[in-house]
Design a protein around this motif. Structure first.
Motif, PDB file in Angstrom:
ATOM      1  N   LEU A   4      85.044  97.425 -77.377  1.00 14.60           N
ATOM      2  CA  LEU A   4      85.798  96.744 -76.329  1.00 14.60           C
ATOM      3  C   LEU A   4      85.890  97.622 -75.087  1.00 14.60           C
ATOM      4  N   ARG A   5      86.181  98.917 -75.295  1.00 16.38           N
ATOM      5  CA  ARG A   5      86.295  99.857 -74.184  1.00 16.38           C
ATOM      6  C   ARG A   5      84.967 100.006 -73.455  1.00 16.38           C
ATOM      7  N   LYS A   6      83.878 100.080 -74.225  1.00 17.71           N
ATOM      8  CA  LYS A   6      82.548 100.243 -73.631  1.00 17.71           C
ATOM      9  C   LYS A   6      82.167  99.016 -72.802  1.00 17.71           C
ATOM     10  N   ALA A   7      82.457  97.829 -73.335  1.00 19.15           N
ATOM     11  CA  ALA A   7      82.117  96.592 -72.623  1.00 19.15           C
ATOM     12  C   ALA A   7      82.903  96.468 -71.323  1.00 19.15           C
ATOM     13  N   LEU A   8      84.200  96.780 -71.391  1.00 20.62           N
ATOM     14  CA  LEU A   8      85.033  96.688 -70.187  1.00 20.62           C
ATOM     15  C   LEU A   8      84.641  97.743 -69.156  1.00 20.62           C
ATOM     16  N   SER A   9      84.185  98.901 -69.642  1.00 19.22           N
ATOM     17  CA  SER A   9      83.783  99.973 -68.736  1.00 19.22           C
ATOM     18  C   SER A   9      82.567  99.567 -67.902  1.00 19.22           C
ATOM     19  N   THR A  10      81.650  98.803 -68.499  1.00 22.30           N
ATOM     20  CA  THR A  10      80.457  98.355 -67.762  1.00 22.30           C
ATOM     21  C   THR A  10      80.822  97.362 -66.656  1.00 22.30           C
ATOM     22  N   CYS A  11      81.974  96.699 -66.802  1.00 26.06           N
ATOM     23  CA  CYS A  11      82.408  95.714 -65.801  1.00 26.06           C
ATOM     24  C   CYS A  11      83.326  96.327 -64.748  1.00 26.06           C
ATOM     25  N   ALA A  12      83.889  97.507 -65.028  1.00 23.11           N
ATOM     26  CA  ALA A  12      84.909  98.084 -64.151  1.00 23.11           C
ATOM     27  C   ALA A  12      84.380  98.357 -62.748  1.00 23.11           C
ATOM     28  N   SER A  13      83.180  98.951 -62.655  1.00 19.41           N
ATOM     29  CA  SER A  13      82.605  99.269 -61.341  1.00 19.41           C
ATOM     30  C   SER A  13      82.388  98.004 -60.528  1.00 19.41           C
ATOM     31  N   HIS A  14      81.827  96.990 -61.174  1.00 22.04           N
ATOM     32  CA  HIS A  14      81.579  95.717 -60.494  1.00 22.04           C
ATOM     33  C   HIS A  14      82.884  95.090 -60.020  1.00 22.04           C
ATOM     34  N   PHE A  15      83.916  95.116 -60.874  1.00 18.68           N
ATOM     35  CA  PHE A  15      85.198  94.513 -60.523  1.00 18.68           C
ATOM     36  C   PHE A  15      85.841  95.237 -59.335  1.00 18.68           C
ATOM     37  N   MET A  16      85.704  96.555 -59.268  1.00 16.69           N
ATOM     38  CA  MET A  16      86.244  97.317 -58.138  1.00 16.69           C
ATOM     39  C   MET A  16      85.574  96.906 -56.833  1.00 16.69           C
ATOM     40  N   LEU A  17      84.255  96.688 -56.874  1.00 16.12           N
ATOM     41  CA  LEU A  17      83.534  96.245 -55.674  1.00 16.12           C
ATOM     42  C   LEU A  17      83.992  94.865 -55.235  1.00 16.12           C
ATOM     43  N   VAL A  18      84.230  93.984 -56.211  1.00 11.42           N
ATOM     44  CA  VAL A  18      84.692  92.632 -55.908  1.00 11.42           C
ATOM     45  C   VAL A  18      86.025  92.676 -55.170  1.00 11.42           C
ATOM     46  N   VAL A  19      86.965  93.479 -55.665  1.00  9.78           N
ATOM     47  CA  VAL A  19      88.286  93.599 -55.038  1.00  9.78           C
ATOM     48  C   VAL A  19      88.164  94.170 -53.624  1.00  9.78           C
ATOM     49  N   LEU A  20      87.357  95.228 -53.476  1.00  7.54           N
ATOM     50  CA  LEU A  20      87.208  95.891 -52.179  1.00  7.54           C
ATOM     51  C   LEU A  20      86.575  94.987 -51.127  1.00  7.54           C
ATOM     52  N   LEU A  21      85.642  94.130 -51.539  1.00 11.05           N
ATOM     53  CA  LEU A  21      84.941  93.274 -50.580  1.00 11.05           C
ATOM     54  C   LEU A  21      85.656  91.958 -50.335  1.00 11.05           C
ATOM     55  N   PHE A  22      86.059  91.275 -51.403  1.00 14.15           N
ATOM     56  CA  PHE A  22      86.600  89.930 -51.243  1.00 14.15           C
ATOM     57  C   PHE A  22      87.993  89.927 -50.618  1.00 14.15           C
ATOM     58  N   GLY A  23      88.795  90.951 -50.864  1.00 15.66           N
ATOM     59  CA  GLY A  23      90.129  91.011 -50.260  1.00 15.66           C
ATOM     60  C   GLY A  23      90.074  90.910 -48.741  1.00 15.66           C
ATOM     61  N   PRO A  24      89.358  91.817 -48.058  1.00 17.37           N
ATOM     62  CA  PRO A  24      89.243  91.734 -46.600  1.00 17.37           C
ATOM     63  C   PRO A  24      88.548  90.466 -46.107  1.00 17.37           C
ATOM     64  N   VAL A  25      87.521  89.998 -46.839  1.00 24.20           N
ATOM     65  CA  VAL A  25      86.802  88.779 -46.427  1.00 24.20           C
ATOM     66  C   VAL A  25      87.744  87.581 -46.428  1.00 24.20           C
ATOM     67  N   PHE A  26      88.550  87.443 -47.465  1.00 23.40           N
ATOM     68  CA  PHE A  26      89.515  86.347 -47.518  1.00 23.40           C
ATOM     69  C   PHE A  26      90.525  86.462 -46.383  1.00 23.40           C
ATOM     70  N   PHE A  27      90.946  87.692 -46.084  1.00 20.50           N
ATOM     71  CA  PHE A  27      91.938  87.914 -45.026  1.00 20.50           C
ATOM     72  C   PHE A  27      91.389  87.480 -43.667  1.00 20.50           C
ATOM     73  N   ILE A  28      90.123  87.788 -43.411  1.00 19.08           N
ATOM     74  CA  ILE A  28      89.527  87.505 -42.094  1.00 19.08           C
ATOM     75  C   ILE A  28      89.103  86.049 -41.952  1.00 19.08           C
ATOM     76  N   TYR A  29      88.360  85.520 -42.936  1.00 16.39           N
ATOM     77  CA  TYR A  29      87.669  84.252 -42.753  1.00 16.39           C
ATOM     78  C   TYR A  29      88.332  83.062 -43.432  1.00 16.39           C
ATOM     79  N   ILE A  30      89.194  83.289 -44.425  1.00 13.56           N
ATOM     80  CA  ILE A  30      89.761  82.167 -45.161  1.00 13.56           C
ATOM     81  C   ILE A  30      91.208  81.909 -44.765  1.00 13.56           C
ATOM     82  N   ARG A  31      91.895  82.950 -44.303  1.00 11.22           N
ATOM     83  CA  ARG A  31      93.268  82.768 -43.852  1.00 11.22           C
ATOM     84  C   ARG A  31      93.293  81.871 -42.618  1.00 11.22           C
ATOM     85  N   PRO A  32      94.299  80.999 -42.446  1.00 10.48           N
ATOM     86  CA  PRO A  32      94.390  80.143 -41.258  1.00 10.48           C
ATOM     87  C   PRO A  32      94.389  80.965 -39.977  1.00 10.48           C
TER      88      PRO A  32
END
Length: 308
Positions: free
Chosen positions: A233-261
């Protein structure tokens, strides 16, 4: 594609108008740009040269590294030039070109992260069929598809923006040419442009984010019901951790700029948040993948040892 306007150039006002900070910011951004190019370049080299990394996960990581180099090159060199320049001008054609490539590479990266999420889903939930489902042809087709969609998405914005009339100020309150700051300067009706920005861009961003969440939802359900070993379980989640960090770092600002009214945003806020996805995210991507990934670190060491 050219508009009917008397403006032949725009002035990029940059990150700040405090003259004392210009030298400090120049050195800081120059170092960051160097780290982006060398870090992502190193990942690209090891992914191509090391046969052990010739797998779907690292194929997409190589695409991501290439995107980050190109993405930062669209904005940072011009920003560095303007730190040393009194006349911070960019031609009309140069501005539209910068807008095009910024949205082309940015939207491609957003969709690529969705593809990488699907790759992790197949690797974890369908391990016996992984090499069949994610064969080289499928991976290539998926990568080419997101690059093509990203190109035409950006072409839509660049063509529609270039057709606007700019009859007032040519001062852009930003450090690069983007759709929203240019719409602020346009004369006449910009409803269609704003609708395209919010609808098309929102569809790409939200659609990609939904696919990522769906992939992680199935991964978590699979691991919860199928995996009884804490180590697996730890090994499987570890392979996803890097990808998930990139998702948070990129999508947070994108939503703030382009999706917010638009009514809830200001140019100063947008400019500050834009630093996150145009400067910070590309420099963190190689650090996240090299510090957390033993295979990439091992490949880097092997490449260094082979050097004469």
């Amino acid at each position: 594609m050219l508009n009917r306007t008397s403006i032949t150039e725009f002035l990029l006002l940059g990150m700040t108008d405090i003259q004392e900070l210009q030298s400090f910011l120049f050195v800081t951004i120059l170092i960051i740009y160097f780290v982006i190019v060398t870090g992502n370049g190193a990942i690209l080299i090891v992914v191509i040269s090391d046969p052990r990394l010739h797998s779907p996960m690292y194929f997409f990581l190589g695409n991501l590294a290439c995107l980050d180099i190109c993405y930062s090159t669209v904005t940072l060199p011009k920003m560095l030039e303007n730190f040393l320049s009194i006349h911070k001008a960019i031609s009309f054609l140069g501005c539209i070109s910068q807008l095009h490539f910024f949205h082309f590479l940015g939207s491609t990266e957003v969709m690529l992260l969705a593809v990488m999420g699907f790759d992790r889903f197949v690797a974890i939930c369908k391990p016996l069929h992984y090499t069949v489902i994610m064969n080289h042809q499928v991976c290539t087709q998926m990568a080419v598809t997101v690059w093509i969609i990203g190109f035409f998405h950006a072409l839509l914005h660049s063509v529609m923006t270039s057709r606007l009339n700019f009859c007032g100020s040519n001062h852009i309150h930003h450090f690069f040419c983007d759709v929203k700051p240019l719409l602020e300067l346009a004369c006449g009706n910009t409803d269609l442009n704003e609708w395209l920005l919010h609808t098309v861009t929102e569809t790409i961003a939200m659609g990609s984010f939904f696919l990522i969440l769906l992939s992680y939802f199935y991964i978590i359900i699979y691991l919860f019901f199928k995996t009884h070993s804490c180590r697996m379980l730890r090994k499987a989640l570890s392979t996803c951790a890097s990808h998930f960090m990139l998702v948070v770092l990129l999508f947070g600002p994108v939503f703030f700029i382009y999706i917010r009214p638009a009514s809830g945003s200001s140019m100063d806020q947008d400019r500050t948040v834009a630093i996150m996805y145009s400067v910070v995210t590309p420099v963190l991507n190689p650090l996240i993948y090299t510090l957390r990934n033993k295979e990439v670190k091992g490949a880097l060491k092997r490449v260094i040892r082979r050097r004469p």
